[in-house]
Design an enzyme around this catalytic site. Structure first.
Site, mmCIF file in Angstrom:
data_model
loop_
_atom_site.group_PDB
_atom_site.id
_atom_site.type_symbol
_atom_site.label_atom_id
_atom_site.label_comp_id
_atom_site.label_asym_id
_atom_site.label_seq_id
_atom_site.Cartn_x
_atom_site.Cartn_y
_atom_site.Cartn_z
ATOM 1 C CB CYS A 21 -97.796 -107.593 -77.381
ATOM 2 S SG CYS A 21 -98.984 -108.818 -76.797
ATOM 3 C CB CYS A 52 -104.895 -106.431 -74.405
ATOM 4 S SG CYS A 52 -103.824 -105.148 -75.109
#
Length: 310
Positions: free
Chosen positions: A102, A247
């Site tokens: 991430c 993201c």
């Protein structure tokens, strides 16, 4: 900040301390657990990330020594480039599933390490299931930080498609340590992008993504800014989460797809997401992501907070 052993439901044996942070409004619950003593079950993580019954977040970041994860059997072995003493970002999606990487999370993770004094330098390595991720904390205080993360190689694996509502979009299958379908949509404006309805989720081709993927819709690049960065806009639907405000790995995948749509393999972009703007660089040696981090709160969950029978 440390945590003591908890049972799988959030526990009545000890309180669980946490920090809440976000990177361009991609938000996370951060739990410091150096020796991997907390049993991060799927129900526990899902409850923590639930915005009604828990703290709320797009995911959970466990701050843990890499070697402890191997000793506890959470990892079979250390990923490439990660040493036992490195701090490891043990990342879980909001539904409790394990994720490889991430990008926004690494920035927030690095900020937390620096602001809490767990590291004493501005350049260090964060471990992840996708491998080692070198970071630079350009500036920080207890709330704000500016962080660059080296995101590693970007691999393109061909094309696929996704159905969103009644519309079908084609895109590039891109791996940035986790799988993505990045769709640069011709003639799509930022205003058009804002109108796309993700309410019913996304439908990917099963043979292309047997374990699912993140999906990015991206506008074509505009004219370069004064720093030579190509502007674009993106929205993202994350595997195991749903639509999020940003993201990090998706930004890298989007940047690579925008460059590919121009017949280019390297360049720098400034990509706008609903949660803000991030700089993305893509080149032969890999990609980087530079952007803000915010640490907004810390606290302590009361024993028994996640009793699953309530």
């Amino acid at each position: 900040m440390t945590s003591t052993t908890n049972d799988s439901a959030g526990g009545d044996r000890a309180a669980l301390r946490f920090v809440k942070g976000h990177g361009t409004q991609n938000d996370f619950v951060i739990v410091t657990d150096p020796e991997a003593q907390i049993d991060l079950t799927t129900p526990l993580v899902a409850a923590l990330c639930d915005r009604h019954r828990g703290i709320g977040g797009d995911g959970l970041l466990r701050v843990v020594r890499s070697g402890s994860l191997v000793e506890r059997g959470v990892l079979d072995a250390l990923p490439s480039g990660v040493s036992p003493e490195d701090w490891f970002m043990d990342y879980r999606n909001a539904d409790g599933s394990v994720a490889e990487m991430c990008g926004n999370g690494v920035r927030v993770f690095a900020h937390h390490l620096r602001a809490s004094g767990l590291v004493a330098t501005d350049e260090f390595t964060v471990g992840s299931r996708a491998g080692a991720r070198p970071v630079v904390v350009h500036s920080h205080d207890s709330v704000h930080a500016d962080v660059t993360v080296q995101m590693g190689p970007v691999r393109t694996d061909g094309e696929s498609m996704v159905r969103i509502g009644d519309d079908v979009y084609r895109g590039l299958m891109i791996d940035v340590g986790n799988p993505h379908l990045a769709c640069v949509v011709p003639d799509l404006t930022a205003a058009d992008l804002a109108q796309v309805d993700f309410t019913d989720g996304v439908m990917l081709e099963d043979d292309a993504f047997p374990h699912g993927a993140n999906v990015e819709l991206v506008t074509p690049a505009g004219d370069p800014d004064a720093d030579g960065r190509l502007p674009a806009a993106m929205r993202v639907f994350e595997r195991g989460v749903g639509e999020t405000r940003s993201c990090g790995t998706g930004l890298v995948a989007a940047g690579a797809a925008v460059l590919a749509s121009r017949g280019e393999s390297a360049g720098t972009l400034c990509i706008t997401v609903p949660g803000g703007r991030v700089e993305v660089g893509v080149g032969a040696d890999g990609a980087y992501l530079r952007g803000p981090s915010r640490l907004v709160a810390d606290g302590e969950l009361r024993p028994g907070w996640a009793d699953l029978d309530d």
